[in-house]
Every structure is written in structure tokens, then in C-alpha cells.
Design an enzyme around this catalytic site. Structure first.
Site, PDB file in Angstrom:
ATOM      1  N   HIS A  45      27.472  -2.248   3.266  1.00 46.70           N
ATOM      2  CA  HIS A  45      28.363  -1.362   2.509  1.00 46.70           C
ATOM      3  C   HIS A  45      29.692  -2.052   2.198  1.00 46.70           C
ATOM      4  O   HIS A  45      30.577  -2.130   3.045  1.00 46.70           O
ATOM      5  CB  HIS A  45      28.611  -0.095   3.341  1.00 46.70           C
ATOM      6  N   HIS A  47      32.692  -2.790  -1.107  1.00 46.38           N
ATOM      7  CA  HIS A  47      33.191  -2.583  -2.464  1.00 46.38           C
ATOM      8  C   HIS A  47      33.843  -3.885  -2.910  1.00 46.38           C
ATOM      9  O   HIS A  47      34.867  -4.281  -2.375  1.00 46.38           O
ATOM     10  CB  HIS A  47      34.189  -1.420  -2.492  1.00 46.38           C
ATOM     11  N   LEU A  48      33.207  -4.555  -3.874  1.00 45.78           N
ATOM     12  CA  LEU A  48      33.720  -5.849  -4.334  1.00 45.78           C
ATOM     13  C   LEU A  48      34.610  -5.712  -5.566  1.00 45.78           C
ATOM     14  O   LEU A  48      35.197  -6.695  -6.009  1.00 45.78           O
ATOM     15  CB  LEU A  48      32.573  -6.818  -4.601  1.00 45.78           C
ATOM     16  N   ARG A  49      34.698  -4.492  -6.132  1.00 49.91           N
ATOM     17  CA  ARG A  49      35.665  -4.180  -7.215  1.00 49.91           C
ATOM     18  C   ARG A  49      35.459  -5.009  -8.487  1.00 49.91           C
ATOM     19  O   ARG A  49      36.399  -5.138  -9.289  1.00 49.91           O
ATOM     20  CB  ARG A  49      37.108  -4.399  -6.735  1.00 49.91           C
ATOM     21  N   ASN A  79      30.306   1.488  -7.621  1.00 56.40           N
ATOM     22  CA  ASN A  79      31.441   2.203  -8.238  1.00 56.40           C
ATOM     23  C   ASN A  79      32.490   1.246  -8.803  1.00 56.40           C
ATOM     24  O   ASN A  79      33.676   1.318  -8.482  1.00 56.40           O
ATOM     25  CB  ASN A  79      32.081   3.192  -7.253  1.00 56.40           C
ATOM     26  N   HIS A 163      26.764   9.021   0.269  1.00 55.67           N
ATOM     27  CA  HIS A 163      28.113   9.292   0.763  1.00 55.67           C
ATOM     28  C   HIS A 163      28.126  10.807   0.991  1.00 55.67           C
ATOM     29  O   HIS A 163      28.232  11.576   0.038  1.00 55.67           O
ATOM     30  CB  HIS A 163      29.107   8.847  -0.326  1.00 55.67           C
ATOM     31  N   ASP A 272      32.136  -0.689   4.970  1.00 52.52           N
ATOM     32  CA  ASP A 272      32.780   0.051   3.875  1.00 52.52           C
ATOM     33  C   ASP A 272      34.050  -0.689   3.433  1.00 52.52           C
ATOM     34  O   ASP A 272      35.076  -0.063   3.169  1.00 52.52           O
ATOM     35  CB  ASP A 272      33.086   1.500   4.281  1.00 52.52           C
ATOM     36  N   HIS A 276      42.223  -2.762  -1.597  1.00 49.12           N
ATOM     37  CA  HIS A 276      43.134  -2.221  -2.611  1.00 49.12           C
ATOM     38  C   HIS A 276      44.334  -3.140  -2.743  1.00 49.12           C
ATOM     39  O   HIS A 276      44.718  -3.808  -1.774  1.00 49.12           O
ATOM     40  CB  HIS A 276      43.646  -0.829  -2.200  1.00 49.12           C
TER      41      HIS A 276
HETATM   42 ZN   LIG Z   1      31.633   6.287   0.710  1.00 54.07          ZN
END
Ligand SMILES: [Zn+2]
Length: 380
Positions: A45, A47-49, A79, A163, A272, A276
Site C-alpha cells: 500500500h 501512494h507514489l503521486r 488515486n 479503504h 500506506d 505530501h
Molecule cells: Zn486508504
């Protein structure tokens, strides 16, 4: 490369061979006394953006950060901007990832634009190389859509990752429990479907998942290092730096997660990783940097080595159907260091562990038989 006196982490715990040969042409032999050799950890999990938010992270910065954190394979969520909801996007991401220092797999969206309405083409996404389907970050599917999504995922042979949060109910424990209940109800109605609950954060969810597993439902679950290590009370003073979704919970919830990990009710630890930029974080954005603090935070939980192996090496790969390909990490379990986010390789410096003294550090990371990270250790 020949390692002398290294302890090797495996399914039954640690073993001590006198020496082990690791396939890494050109790497120098070394005395690894006191170090632990583990197959590289897989993070289910992240987020590589990328595409969309280069100020937060890119595939390249994320892969470098993961290598420094001890992950040789990470799974990127959908996302991004645009959302990964079409096969050609999956193919393009896989092509870009081929040149990275670690392995990267991609999750495709369940619904177009993560809007919870129109299903994506699960079979086409699987053929393009997606390893799972998830609308992570959002959860706007009603029961009917969830059932149809599970049916489509089963047809494609992919797990559905959720989620678990009924958004209109906020982000409290009841909202998570309601979403888990609904998803398990949908799962029970769809033959051959597989459900994976992301970032489980409460005792109530753990109890629901335990019961479902006992009934034989094909459900798996993950917990994050921060939910396993921290509580809400500990981050109050951090203000927006403590914002994360799901939020940190009570001591009782944290204890339930740890127990569930030992039992195997929670299958995997997943970070996760949610980088940012400092402006977005100060303005209240949810999420923590995950990669570069995960190994020491997880090792600090005091779990048995066979549980660590199961949760960080074995089960994550089983859940998405991946095997180990000449991936190793060398850990110094005694190395102490103080978390200084400015030293992170990730563009995301948003960590709740800033300033904390952690024990355990990655010395070397090998992926596809190549040394992709080696840290010069200063011993006191
Ligand atoms: Zn999530």
C-alpha cells in the site's frame, strides 16, 4: 557476494548459517556479524503521486525512498491524476517502472475516477498488468456496486482492496466497522471473489475479520506501522502533522491490531506511504511518509521473527500473486538513529516519528541481483 555470520530471516524465524552466498555479481564479500538478512519486504500500500503530484513524490523518488527503507517491491495505489482506471495507463506505468531500482506493481481503480458509480474493465486491467483493484482514498460504493465489483474482480482473478470507510459517517470507528460489515456481506454473496481490507485500525474491524475468516470467507487484511505503533493521544500535540485516514485510535485498538497480527487475522503490514509537500500537510492533508521509518518501527513492536516474515515478506506476496526475485535486505537491528525527515530520499517529509530515536536500520538493499542501496554505518 558471500556474507559471513549473518542471521537469515525465514518462515520459521532466524537461522545462523556460517556463511551464505547472495547472487549479486561484483558486490564485495563481507563479515555480517550482528546483521539480519531478510528477503526484501513488499509494501502492499503506497501512494507514489505519479502522475499528477510531483511536489509530493514521483515513481523515481518513491522507488529510491523504498530502497532506503528496505522495500524491494511496492504496490502503487490508483488515486493519481489522472486516476489509474484504464488499461493503457497501467501499461504506461509498468513500462516506466522497468528502469527503477526496485520492483513496482500497480493497482487499478474499481470505479472510473474513484467515483463509486461506473465499474472499470477489470479483465482488461488485469491483462494490462494490474495486480489488484482498489478505490483507496475513497469508498463511495454502495452494497449493489460492491457486489458487482467483487464479481468483476473475481472474473479477472484479482483481489478487491477496500479503504473501509462509509464516507457520510465520517472517519470514526463506527464508520470503519459499517464499511467492513457491508464488504463482508457482499463477499459472502459472490463466489470466487477475494476481499482485502486496507489499513484496519480498530478492534471492532479485527473482530469482524476474525469471525469472517473462521467462517471460511476469503478475506485478508493489512495494518500500518503507525496504527500498530501509535495512538491518537500521542499525536494530539502534532496538530495537522498528526492527520491521517483512518485516524490513529485508542490503546485498546492498537493492542487488538498487534494481537491480530500475531494470530494472523491481520495478514500483512503495509505502510500506506502518503507523501505530501509541506504546504499541503500544514493545511491539513491526511497521511504519513511510510517507507523510511517502517522497518525500525515494525521491529520495535517486539514481534517474533516468524510473524515479521509472514507479515512483511510472505503474505503480501501471496495476496497479489507475486514471488521473490533475487531481492534481499540487510538490516542492522542494533543501529540507533534519530528521525530527521530532511534526510529522507522521499519528497514527503511528513512523518509523525520526527525527532524520535529508532532502533534498526537498512544497511543494504539488493533487487534483481543488484545492490541498489548501501549505507555506510557509523558504529558508536
Ligand atoms: Zn486508504
Amino acid at each position: 557476494m558471500r556474507l559471513q555470520n549473518v542471521r537469515v530471516m525465514g518462515p520459521t524465524g532466524l537461522s545462523l548459517p556460517t556463511s551464505i552466498e547472495v547472487d549479486a555479481p561484483g558486490a564485495v564479500d563481507r563479515d555480517a556479524s550482528g546483521l539480519i538478512l531478510s528477503p526484501g519486504w513488499l509494501d502492499l500500500h503506497a501512494h507514489l503521486r505519479d502522475p499528477g503530484f510531483p511536489a509530493k513524490e514521483t515513481l523515481q523518488s518513491g522507488a529510491t525512498s523504498a530502497a532506503f527503507g528496505g522495500f524491494t517491491h511496492v504496490v502503487a495505489m490508483a488515486n493519481t491524476d489522472p486516476v489509474t482506471d484504464r488499461p493503457e495507463q497501467v501499461r504506461a506505468l509498468i513500462a516506466r517502472a522497468a528502469g527503477l531500482p526496485i520492483r513496482m506493481s500497480f493497482v487499478a481503480a474499481v470505479t472510473m475516477g474513484l467515483e463509486g458509480q461506473t465499474l472499470t474493465d477489470a479483465v482488461a486491467l488485469q491483462r494490462a498488468g494490474a495486480v489488484a483493484l482498489s478505490d483507496d482514498g475513497r469508498h463511495l460504493m454502495d452494497l449493489v456496486t460492491l457486489r458487482r465489483a467483487l464479481t468483476a474482480a473475481a472474473e479477472a482473478g484479482l483481489p478487491l482492496l477496500i479503504h473501509a470507510q462509509i464516507e457520510r459517517l465520517g472517519d470514526g470507528p463506527e464508520s470503519e466497522a459499517a464499511a467492513v460489515t457491508q464488504a463482508l456481506e457482499a463477499l459472502a454473496a459472490v463466489p470466487r471473489a477475494r476481499l482485502h481490507v486496507q489499513h484496519v485500525s480498530t478492534r471492532a474491524s479485527v473482530d469482524l475479520i476474525r469471525t469472517a475468516k473462521r467462517q471460511g470467507l476469503p478475506v485478508t487484511a493489512e495494518a500500518t506501522p503507525h496504527h500498530l505503533a501509535l495512538t491518537a493521544a500521542e499525536v494530539v500535540a502534532l496538530g495537522p502533522q498528526g492527520n491521517v485516514n483512518p485516524p490513529l485510535r485508542s490503546v485498546d485498538d492498537r493492542e487488538a491490531l498487534r494481537q491480530a497480527l500475531v494470530e494472523g487475522v491481520i495478514d500483512a503490514i503495509a505502510t500506506d506511504h502518503a507523501p505530501h509537500d509541506s504546504g499541503a500537510k500544514a493545511a491539513g492533508a491526511n497521511g504519513f511518509h511510510g517507507f523510511e521509518t517502517a522497518v525500525p518501527v515494525v521491529m520495535g513492536l517486539g514481534l517474533e521473527d516468524r510473524v515479521l516474515y509472514r507479515a512483511c515478506v510472505e503474505r503480501p506476496r501471496e495476496i497479489i500473486g507475486q514471488s521473490i526475485d533475487e531481492e534481499w535486505i540487510l538490516i542492522d537491528p542494533a543501529a540507533e538513529w534519530i528521525v530527521d525527515a530532511s534526510s529522507f530520499k522521499s519528497r514527503g517529509k511528513n512523518t509523525p516519528f520526527s525527532g524520535r530515536r529508532l532502533r534498526g536500520r537498512i544497511v543494504m538493499t539488493l533487487c534483481r541481483g543488484q545492490v541498489v542501496m548501501e549505507r555506510v554505518m557509523q558504529h558508536a
